[in-house]
Enzyme design. Structure first.
Site, PDB file in Angstrom:
ATOM      1  N   ASP A  39       4.071 -13.758  -0.989  1.00 33.10           N
ATOM      2  CA  ASP A  39       3.891 -12.464  -1.640  1.00 33.10           C
ATOM      3  C   ASP A  39       2.953 -12.637  -2.830  1.00 33.10           C
ATOM      4  OD1 ASP A  39       4.152  -9.940  -2.769  1.00 33.10           O
ATOM      5  OD2 ASP A  39       6.345  -9.937  -2.764  1.00 33.10           O
ATOM      6  N   HIS A  42       7.682  -1.970  -0.064  1.00 28.06           N
ATOM      7  CA  HIS A  42       6.975  -3.149  -0.553  1.00 28.06           C
ATOM      8  C   HIS A  42       6.488  -3.973   0.629  1.00 28.06           C
ATOM      9  CE1 HIS A  42       5.674  -6.471  -2.950  1.00 28.06           C
ATOM     10  NE2 HIS A  42       6.528  -7.306  -2.386  1.00 28.06           N
ATOM     11  N   CYS A  69       0.814  -3.943  -3.885  1.00 27.04           N
ATOM     12  CA  CYS A  69       1.175  -4.791  -2.738  1.00 27.04           C
ATOM     13  C   CYS A  69       0.408  -4.462  -1.472  1.00 27.04           C
ATOM     14  CB  CYS A  69       2.678  -4.729  -2.491  1.00 27.04           C
ATOM     15  SG  CYS A  69       3.312  -3.116  -1.937  1.00 27.04           S
TER      16      CYS A  69
END
Length: 279
Positions: free
Chosen positions: A126, A111, A72
């Site tokens: 995302d 995250h 991420c």
């Protein structure tokens, strides 16, 4: 001043554009779906206990030139830079990953994801959440079920905190919880340092890989490979040895596996560790 891309043209070409597209919602949808198909989620660096630098030139080199993917902090940071280059109002936020955690667990905010405003509406975006990455922007200000090219998602709100849920095998499952506090550069550096170096990080010494395609998700963990197709039973198969793992990384996920003298031994140790197979 946010960091700027040095090779935006190549990045856009990989995402199917030879010219910068207009910063519309339709463009954002197309870019997000394409990104999760082109750039795999992968933790080879964590498996090999190598540094994971977050400066933009290093991420560009890894993803655009070295044939790699990332997790991420790499995938969403690079995507954020692209969105800003195209003129989107976008910034980084952070989440606590709840998938697989006990109901009362309070994990760290490790995250990285994005908040994007288009036409006065805010969206969760995302491209770096592994095997359950959303493949479309999700409207923030609604608790209605939202369709994507893959699973349905919904976002619930409790005070200042939001929770992302995905419908998996007919059941709603929590993915992560987040608020809208902006993540400064140092926040991202600290989160990435924890994920890539802390002994309790779920990524340390682990190999997790994921990629999407039209109607399918493909994941790799210590249990082998799983192929999930919309409306069909999932297929799973084991990987017999390090050679099979490397072949799958190359052929199944399109990753240019880095040359590393200890790669085979590290993969064999990981395979024998009984580590979590989730991706």
């Amino acid at each position: 001043m946010p960091p700027l891309l040095t090779d935006a043209a190549l990045y856009l070409h990989r995402l199917g554009h030879d010219q910068p597209p207009a910063p519309t919602l339709a463009t954002l949808r197309a870019l997000q779906a394409r990104h999760t198909a082109v750039f795999p989620f992968e933790t080879l660096s964590s498996l090999l206990r190598l540094p994971v630098p977050l400066d933009l030139p290093s991420i560009e080199r890894k993803l655009l030139h070295d044939g790699r993917g990332g997790y991420c902090y790499e995938l969403n940071r690079l995507f954020l830079a692209l969105l800003r280059t195209l003129g989107y109002d976008a910034r980084a936020i952070a989440a606590r990953v709840l998938m697989g955690e006990a109901e009362d667990a309070v994990p760290a905010r490790t995250h990285l994801l994005l908040l994007v405003r288009v036409d006065g509406e805010r969206y969760l975006v995302d491209v770096g959440f592994g095997g359950m990455v959303p493949t479309a922007p999700l409207r923030l200000e609604t608790e209605a079920v939202q369709s994507t090219p893959h699973e349905p998602y919904r976002i619930t709100r409790h005070g200042d905190e939001y929770t992302l849920h995905a419908q998996v095998a007919g059941q709603w499952r929590r993915m992560y919880a987040f608020d809208l506090q902006p993540q400064a550069e140092i926040d991202q550096v600290v989160g990435n340092w924890y994920v890539s170096t802390h002994p309790d990080s779920p990524f340390m010494g682990q190999l997790r890989v994921a990629r999407t395609g039209p109607g399918w998700r493909r994941t790799l963990g210590s249990g082998g490979v799983a192929l999930h197709r919309i409306g069909l039973a999932s297929e799973r198969w084991p990987l017999a040895d390090a050679h099979a793992v490397i072949a799958e990384l190359q052929q199944g996920f399109g990753i240019r596996v880095p040359a590393h003298p200890g790669l085979h031994a590290v993969i064999e140790a990981w395979r024998g560790s009984g580590a979590s197979a989730s991706a």
